[in-house]
Design an enzyme around this catalytic site. Structure first.
Site, PDB file in Angstrom:
ATOM      1  N   LYS A 113       0.821  -1.219   0.000  1.00 16.95           N
ATOM      2  CA  LYS A 113       0.000   0.000   0.000  1.00 16.95           C
ATOM      3  C   LYS A 113       0.850   1.263   0.000  1.00 16.95           C
ATOM      4  O   LYS A 113       0.418   2.300  -0.489  1.00 16.95           O
ATOM      5  CB  LYS A 113      -0.962  -0.002   1.199  1.00 16.95           C
ATOM      6  CG  LYS A 113      -2.091  -1.012   1.044  1.00 16.95           C
ATOM      7  CD  LYS A 113      -3.230  -0.695   2.009  1.00 16.95           C
ATOM      8  CE  LYS A 113      -4.415  -1.607   1.779  1.00 16.95           C
ATOM      9  NZ  LYS A 113      -5.482  -1.379   2.764  1.00 16.95           N
ATOM     10  N   LYS A 195      -4.865 -10.038  -6.575  1.00 17.96           N
ATOM     11  CA  LYS A 195      -6.048 -10.286  -5.753  1.00 17.96           C
ATOM     12  C   LYS A 195      -7.233  -9.429  -6.231  1.00 17.96           C
ATOM     13  O   LYS A 195      -7.032  -8.288  -6.634  1.00 17.96           O
ATOM     14  CB  LYS A 195      -5.664  -9.885  -4.315  1.00 17.96           C
ATOM     15  CG  LYS A 195      -6.649 -10.224  -3.261  1.00 17.96           C
ATOM     16  CD  LYS A 195      -6.212  -9.647  -1.913  1.00 17.96           C
ATOM     17  CE  LYS A 195      -6.668  -8.212  -1.757  1.00 17.96           C
ATOM     18  NZ  LYS A 195      -6.803  -7.755  -0.368  1.00 17.96           N
ATOM     19  N   LYS A 198     -11.554  -4.351  -3.902  1.00 19.08           N
ATOM     20  CA  LYS A 198     -12.608  -3.364  -4.107  1.00 19.08           C
ATOM     21  C   LYS A 198     -12.051  -2.008  -4.494  1.00 19.08           C
ATOM     22  O   LYS A 198     -12.760  -1.159  -4.994  1.00 19.08           O
ATOM     23  CB  LYS A 198     -13.522  -3.259  -2.881  1.00 19.08           C
ATOM     24  CG  LYS A 198     -12.847  -3.035  -1.534  1.00 19.08           C
ATOM     25  CD  LYS A 198     -13.897  -2.688  -0.477  1.00 19.08           C
ATOM     26  CE  LYS A 198     -13.913  -3.586   0.722  1.00 19.08           C
ATOM     27  NZ  LYS A 198     -12.871  -3.313   1.717  1.00 19.08           N
TER      28      LYS A 198
HETATM   29  P1  AMP Z   1     -10.778  -5.671   3.175  1.00 18.00           P
HETATM   30  O1  AMP Z   1     -11.592  -5.463   1.957  1.00 18.00           O
HETATM   31  O2  AMP Z   1      -9.332  -5.485   2.919  1.00 18.00           O
HETATM   32  O3  AMP Z   1     -11.301  -4.969   4.390  1.00 18.00           O
HETATM   33  O4  AMP Z   1     -10.927  -7.225   3.497  1.00 18.00           O
HETATM   34  C1  AMP Z   1     -11.979  -7.736   4.275  1.00 18.00           C
HETATM   35  C2  AMP Z   1     -11.893  -9.238   4.346  1.00 18.00           C
HETATM   36  O5  AMP Z   1     -12.082  -9.800   3.051  1.00 18.00           O
HETATM   37  C3  AMP Z   1     -10.541  -9.776   4.843  1.00 18.00           C
HETATM   38  O6  AMP Z   1     -10.775 -10.910   5.623  1.00 18.00           O
HETATM   39  C4  AMP Z   1      -9.827 -10.141   3.577  1.00 18.00           C
HETATM   40  O7  AMP Z   1      -8.880 -11.164   3.771  1.00 18.00           O
HETATM   41  C5  AMP Z   1     -10.970 -10.636   2.715  1.00 18.00           C
HETATM   42  N1  AMP Z   1     -10.667 -10.459   1.296  1.00 18.00           N
HETATM   43  C6  AMP Z   1     -10.430  -9.282   0.651  1.00 18.00           C
HETATM   44  N2  AMP Z   1     -10.181  -9.496  -0.650  1.00 18.00           N
HETATM   45  C7  AMP Z   1     -10.255 -10.840  -0.848  1.00 18.00           C
HETATM   46  C8  AMP Z   1     -10.089 -11.700  -1.971  1.00 18.00           C
HETATM   47  N3  AMP Z   1      -9.799 -11.210  -3.182  1.00 18.00           N
HETATM   48  N4  AMP Z   1     -10.241 -13.032  -1.793  1.00 18.00           N
HETATM   49  C9  AMP Z   1     -10.551 -13.529  -0.575  1.00 18.00           C
HETATM   50  N5  AMP Z   1     -10.705 -12.788   0.523  1.00 18.00           N
HETATM   51  C10 AMP Z   1     -10.570 -11.454   0.407  1.00 18.00           C
END
Ligand code: AMP
Ligand code: TRP
Length: 330
Positions: A113, A195, A198
């Protein structure tokens, strides 16, 4: 009683990756006996990168309604907003003071990041993991359902907890990550070496849970694959197809081996068409419930009661920590 906790950042519209990586394992654990779930919206984590205030406000509420739409059972789960329980910041500070800059600089997410913060790297980006450790340790959490990318943050949480316990006496329970074998790392639909995120600048890379159904279907149909034409799981040589198989298997609970057999004589078009319909049906079910919750006055009541319960647990733990360290008078 087993305590299960997870958080998601309201830093955009939540994706199929978030669902499969974090929400689906949460829902699986919710079905077990004798569990209590704490689910929160990590708005303090979201501001480690720049956020637009109007969008952030909206995304917080959206995420709360989505958690409910995905099937959170309010008999077992409590949902709250991280910033409304100030103990997170307070224990976060204590955790920062027990972290070493070197170990924080080694975190993969920080390294990734930081490249994107071209106007200067915020200190919050570096101290993100001690805040996350506080989120988890405040509640004597047993299990943390997360995607693969959070594994390292769970490791540092455990390290910080045992460092504190060794120094000040037994205070924190050591949490375990709960990572499913399938779906813990859903990849981008346009570049399967990355990955699904969002915050990706290309909206075709991810499926948002609130995407228009036809748009989402199109994204599946135009997902990058390869020129070989056979539907088999091989992450190294066929990352695009393997990612689609993962999504398919996670949403239907059919094993990847069964899917390979089912599509042994099919082409990509047929396979993608089927998956597009599965994704479409899945999204429309959630969206229907989402529309109910986002317009319901229950949402605020649910968040209020989640906040009050979280504060009740967290403030007791924080007081214990302050006492052990000699902070304040008590
Ligand atoms: P975040 O969007 O970074 O707050 O992620 C929230 C949760 O979603 C965390 O547990 C991440 O590990 C999971 N997560 C985010 N992106 C992915 C992805 N592409 N595949 C699987 N899990 C994800
Ligand atoms: N760091 C997590 C992510 O980006 C979000 C998060 C913050 C979290 N605090 C947490 C997840 C505590 C689990 C437990 O995905």
């Amino acid at each position: 009683m087993k305590r299960i906790l997870t958080g998601i950042q309201p830093s955009g519209h939540i994706t199929l990756g978030n669902y499969l990586g974090a929400i689906r394992p949460l829902l699986a654990l919710q079905n077990e006996e004798d569990v209590e779930l704490l689910v929160f919206i990590a708005d303090l984590h979201a501001i480690t990168v720049p956020q637009d205030r109007v969008a952030l406000r909206h995304n917080i509420k959206e995420l709360a309604a989505l958690f409910l739409a995905c099937g959170l059972d309010l008999n077992k789960a409590h949902m709250f907003i991280q910033s409304e329980v100030p103990c997170h910041n307070q224990l976060g500070w204590v955790m920062e003071c027990n972290s070493y800059i070197g170990e924080l600089e080694r975190m993969t997410q920080f390294k990734d990041k930081k490249q994107k913060q071209t106007d200067g790297v915020s200190a919050g980006l570096l101290t993100y993991p001690p805040l996350m450790a506080a989120d988890i340790l405040l509640y004597d959490t047993d299990l943390v359902p997360v995607g693969e990318d959070q594994k390292q943050h769970l490791e540092i949480t455990r390290n910080l907890a045992s460092r504190f316990n060794n120094k000040y006496g037994e205070t924190f329970k050591l949490p375990e990550p709960y990572i499913l074998k399938t779906g813990a790392r859903v990849m981008s639909l346009v570049d399967p070496s990355k990955k699904m995120s969002k915050s990706d600048s290309n909206p075709k890379a991810f499926i948002s849970i609130l995407d228009d159904i036809n748009v989402a279907k199109k994204k599946i149909k135009s997902a990058i694959t390869d020129s070989e034409g056979s539907i088999r799981y091989d992450v190294e040589n066929k990352p695009g197809v393997s990612n689609l198989l993962t999504i398919y298997s996670s949403l239907t609970n059919e094993s990847i081996a069964d899917l390979e057999t089912k599509y042994a004589n099919s082409n990509y078009q047929v396979f993608k068409e089927d998956l597009a319909n599965i994704v479409g049906d899945f999204l429309s079910k959630i969206q229907e419930k989402y529309n109910y919750y986002i317009n319901s006055s229950d949402l605020d009541l649910i968040l209020n009661s989640g906040r009050d319960l979280a504060y009740h647990y967290a403030s007791r733990k924080l007081q214990k920590v302050y006492h052990k360290m000699g902070i304040g008078r008590y």
